[in-house]
Design a protein around this motif. Structure first.
Motif, mmCIF file in Angstrom:
data_model
loop_
_atom_site.group_PDB
_atom_site.id
_atom_site.type_symbol
_atom_site.label_atom_id
_atom_site.label_comp_id
_atom_site.label_asym_id
_atom_site.label_seq_id
_atom_site.Cartn_x
_atom_site.Cartn_y
_atom_site.Cartn_z
ATOM 1 N N PHE A 168 -20.872 13.354 8.569
ATOM 2 C CA PHE A 168 -20.200 13.403 7.453
ATOM 3 C C PHE A 168 -18.522 13.570 7.938
ATOM 4 O O PHE A 168 -17.578 13.520 6.933
ATOM 5 C CB PHE A 168 -20.415 14.487 6.349
ATOM 6 C CG PHE A 168 -21.823 14.203 6.043
ATOM 7 C CD1 PHE A 168 -22.097 13.177 5.149
ATOM 8 C CD2 PHE A 168 -22.839 15.169 6.637
ATOM 9 C CE1 PHE A 168 -23.496 13.160 4.859
ATOM 10 C CE2 PHE A 168 -24.185 14.983 6.068
ATOM 11 C CZ PHE A 168 -24.577 13.942 5.262
ATOM 12 N N ASN A 169 -18.263 13.609 9.257
ATOM 13 C CA ASN A 169 -16.769 13.911 9.688
ATOM 14 C C ASN A 169 -16.143 15.131 8.854
ATOM 15 O O ASN A 169 -15.088 14.868 8.588
ATOM 16 C CB ASN A 169 -15.964 12.559 9.413
ATOM 17 C CG ASN A 169 -16.336 11.591 10.281
ATOM 18 O OD1 ASN A 169 -16.503 11.637 11.547
ATOM 19 N ND2 ASN A 169 -16.472 10.243 9.957
ATOM 20 N N VAL A 170 -16.758 16.040 8.707
ATOM 21 C CA VAL A 170 -16.380 17.357 8.245
ATOM 22 C C VAL A 170 -15.466 17.901 8.751
ATOM 23 O O VAL A 170 -14.469 18.529 8.523
ATOM 24 C CB VAL A 170 -17.603 18.195 7.557
ATOM 25 C CG1 VAL A 170 -17.162 19.560 6.896
ATOM 26 C CG2 VAL A 170 -18.306 17.447 6.438
ATOM 27 N N TYR A 171 -15.839 18.041 10.158
ATOM 28 C CA TYR A 171 -15.108 18.952 11.358
ATOM 29 C C TYR A 171 -13.995 18.222 11.729
ATOM 30 O O TYR A 171 -14.072 16.971 12.093
ATOM 31 C CB TYR A 171 -16.047 19.631 12.178
ATOM 32 C CG TYR A 171 -16.810 20.604 11.877
ATOM 33 C CD1 TYR A 171 -16.441 22.024 12.358
ATOM 34 C CD2 TYR A 171 -17.666 20.541 11.047
ATOM 35 C CE1 TYR A 171 -17.171 23.129 11.626
ATOM 36 C CE2 TYR A 171 -18.660 21.534 10.720
ATOM 37 C CZ TYR A 171 -18.351 22.935 10.991
ATOM 38 O OH TYR A 171 -19.224 24.050 10.618
ATOM 39 N N ARG A 172 -12.959 18.891 12.078
ATOM 40 C CA ARG A 172 -11.834 18.193 12.826
ATOM 41 C C ARG A 172 -12.224 18.087 14.221
ATOM 42 O O ARG A 172 -12.950 18.643 14.890
ATOM 43 C CB ARG A 172 -10.494 19.118 12.795
ATOM 44 C CG ARG A 172 -9.894 19.068 11.429
ATOM 45 C CD ARG A 172 -8.658 20.071 11.354
ATOM 46 N NE ARG A 172 -7.972 19.960 10.007
ATOM 47 C CZ ARG A 172 -6.878 20.678 9.888
ATOM 48 N NH1 ARG A 172 -6.210 21.365 10.830
ATOM 49 N NH2 ARG A 172 -6.362 20.805 8.691
ATOM 50 N N ALA A 173 -11.572 17.004 14.835
ATOM 51 C CA ALA A 173 -11.898 16.530 16.310
ATOM 52 C C ALA A 173 -11.170 17.717 17.218
ATOM 53 O O ALA A 173 -10.434 18.260 16.916
ATOM 54 C CB ALA A 173 -11.175 15.118 16.338
ATOM 55 N N ASP A 174 -11.999 17.915 18.227
ATOM 56 C CA ASP A 174 -11.669 18.922 19.023
ATOM 57 C C ASP A 174 -10.856 18.067 20.206
ATOM 58 O O ASP A 174 -11.576 17.547 21.210
ATOM 59 C CB ASP A 174 -12.906 19.657 19.888
ATOM 60 C CG ASP A 174 -12.412 20.451 20.912
ATOM 61 O OD1 ASP A 174 -11.411 20.916 21.026
ATOM 62 O OD2 ASP A 174 -13.437 21.133 21.391
ATOM 63 N N TRP A 175 -9.424 18.144 20.317
ATOM 64 C CA TRP A 175 -8.850 17.193 21.139
ATOM 65 C C TRP A 175 -8.614 17.949 22.729
ATOM 66 O O TRP A 175 -7.933 17.494 23.343
ATOM 67 C CB TRP A 175 -7.381 17.128 20.578
ATOM 68 C CG TRP A 175 -7.409 16.236 19.540
ATOM 69 C CD1 TRP A 175 -7.310 16.594 18.114
ATOM 70 C CD2 TRP A 175 -7.499 14.852 19.447
ATOM 71 N NE1 TRP A 175 -7.328 15.568 17.450
ATOM 72 C CE2 TRP A 175 -7.424 14.223 18.040
ATOM 73 C CE3 TRP A 175 -7.594 13.747 20.641
ATOM 74 C CZ2 TRP A 175 -7.477 12.957 17.976
ATOM 75 C CZ3 TRP A 175 -7.435 12.570 20.313
ATOM 76 C CH2 TRP A 175 -7.570 12.045 18.816
ATOM 77 N N SER A 176 -9.496 19.103 23.004
ATOM 78 C CA SER A 176 -9.374 19.791 24.252
ATOM 79 C C SER A 176 -10.104 18.660 25.206
ATOM 80 O O SER A 176 -10.126 18.976 26.188
ATOM 81 C CB SER A 176 -9.907 21.001 24.304
ATOM 82 O OG SER A 176 -11.306 21.092 23.730
ATOM 83 N N VAL A 177 -11.098 17.955 24.482
ATOM 84 C CA VAL A 177 -11.728 16.907 25.515
ATOM 85 C C VAL A 177 -11.002 16.079 26.364
ATOM 86 O O VAL A 177 -11.363 15.702 27.367
ATOM 87 C CB VAL A 177 -12.489 15.985 24.445
ATOM 88 C CG1 VAL A 177 -11.523 15.110 23.602
ATOM 89 C CG2 VAL A 177 -13.433 15.090 25.453
ATOM 90 N N LEU A 178 -9.755 15.903 25.766
ATOM 91 C CA LEU A 178 -8.708 15.140 26.728
ATOM 92 C C LEU A 178 -8.704 15.619 28.124
ATOM 93 O O LEU A 178 -8.308 14.911 29.026
ATOM 94 C CB LEU A 178 -7.389 15.023 25.965
ATOM 95 C CG LEU A 178 -7.313 14.014 24.852
ATOM 96 C CD1 LEU A 178 -5.884 14.085 24.304
ATOM 97 C CD2 LEU A 178 -7.783 12.631 25.180
ATOM 98 N N GLN A 179 -8.697 17.047 28.212
ATOM 99 C CA GLN A 179 -8.550 17.543 29.571
ATOM 100 C C GLN A 179 -9.823 17.116 30.419
ATOM 101 O O GLN A 179 -9.741 16.858 31.750
ATOM 102 C CB GLN A 179 -8.356 19.205 29.505
ATOM 103 C CG GLN A 179 -7.276 19.774 28.820
ATOM 104 C CD GLN A 179 -7.338 21.072 28.536
ATOM 105 O OE1 GLN A 179 -8.058 21.828 28.648
ATOM 106 N NE2 GLN A 179 -6.246 21.580 28.027
ATOM 107 N N THR A 180 -10.981 17.106 29.858
ATOM 108 C CA THR A 180 -12.214 16.637 30.623
ATOM 109 C C THR A 180 -12.142 15.293 30.946
ATOM 110 O O THR A 180 -12.509 14.964 31.938
ATOM 111 C CB THR A 180 -13.165 17.088 29.634
ATOM 112 O OG1 THR A 180 -13.542 18.317 29.050
ATOM 113 C CG2 THR A 180 -14.694 16.436 30.364
ATOM 114 N N VAL A 181 -11.645 14.356 30.062
ATOM 115 C CA VAL A 181 -11.380 13.040 30.408
ATOM 116 C C VAL A 181 -10.384 12.959 31.295
ATOM 117 O O VAL A 181 -10.720 12.099 32.277
ATOM 118 C CB VAL A 181 -11.124 12.198 28.836
ATOM 119 C CG1 VAL A 181 -10.557 10.759 29.404
ATOM 120 C CG2 VAL A 181 -12.128 12.152 28.131
#
Length: 203
Positions: A134-147
């Motif tokens: 339902f896209n309730v939670y905001r995206a976790d942009w810390s994923v960019l460090q992993t990417v």
């Protein structure tokens, strides 16, 4: 039909409850790489210490598993494309008198092995980033460090597989041959017959 409507209503209610619910002890989750792919985009020859530059596109997919207290609505998937370059060439500081041999009127130059000089990411594009149903939670942009870490390693690995060091050794020998061609001296330039380890050299 009634069953479908009921499920939609229950889903909407669950989404509202999850939006206002504050977890007591959330379990930390991490982003995992589920898939990556790297494509050789371009090869450029450079007329300086860096003999060859490979331009790469790295496709990275990520997945973060959700927690049970949020009914897994905090899960996250992402699709990213990272553009970067890997450069290889000669470290001319490694040239010494041992690399030069003189026989009669001929000078032979034996070049050291080419090495990886740099690996850079120029840009990371986000093609898709989703959280839960339902896209309730905001995206976790810390994923960019992993990417970023994965993509940099991926373009380096792909450049090695595509023979960047072999290209660099051949190109370096050609460059130095052209340099000595301007003189009257007979100079024979030999590219190294061995390859250095294909990894980023610490600066």
């Amino acid at each position: 039909m009634k069953n479908i409507v009921s499920l939609l209503i229950l889903g909407a209610i669950a989404g509202v409850l999850l939006h206002f619910r504050q977890p007591e002890n959330p379990k930390p989750t991490t982003h995992h790489i589920t898939q990556q792919e790297t494509v050789l985009a371009q090869i450029r020859q450079l007329n300086h210490l860096t003999s060859v530059s490979f331009y790469m596109d790295s496709i990275v997919k990520t997945h973060k598993q959700g927690n049970w207290f949020a009914l897994w609505q905090d899960s996250q998937t992402g699709l990213f494309v990272a553009k970067g370059r890997v450069q290889a060439g000669l470290d001319l500081d490694k040239l010494s008198a041992q690399n030069i041999r003189i026989h009669n009127d001929e000078i032979a130059v034996y070049l050291p092995p080419a090495q990886i000089i740099s690996a850079h990411l120029d840009d990371i594009e986000v093609f898709d980033l989703k959280t839960g149903l339902f896209n309730v939670y905001r995206a976790d942009w810390s994923v960019l460090q992993t990417v970023q870490a994965q993509a940099k390693q991926q373009i380096l690995q792909q450049a090695c597989q595509n023979g960047i060091l072999q290209h660099a050794q051949q190109r370096s020998a050609e460059q130095i041959r052209q340099l000595f061609a301007l003189t009257q001296q007979k100079v024979v330039v030999h590219a190294s017959e061995t390859l250095a380890p294909c990894r980023l050299t610490p600066q």
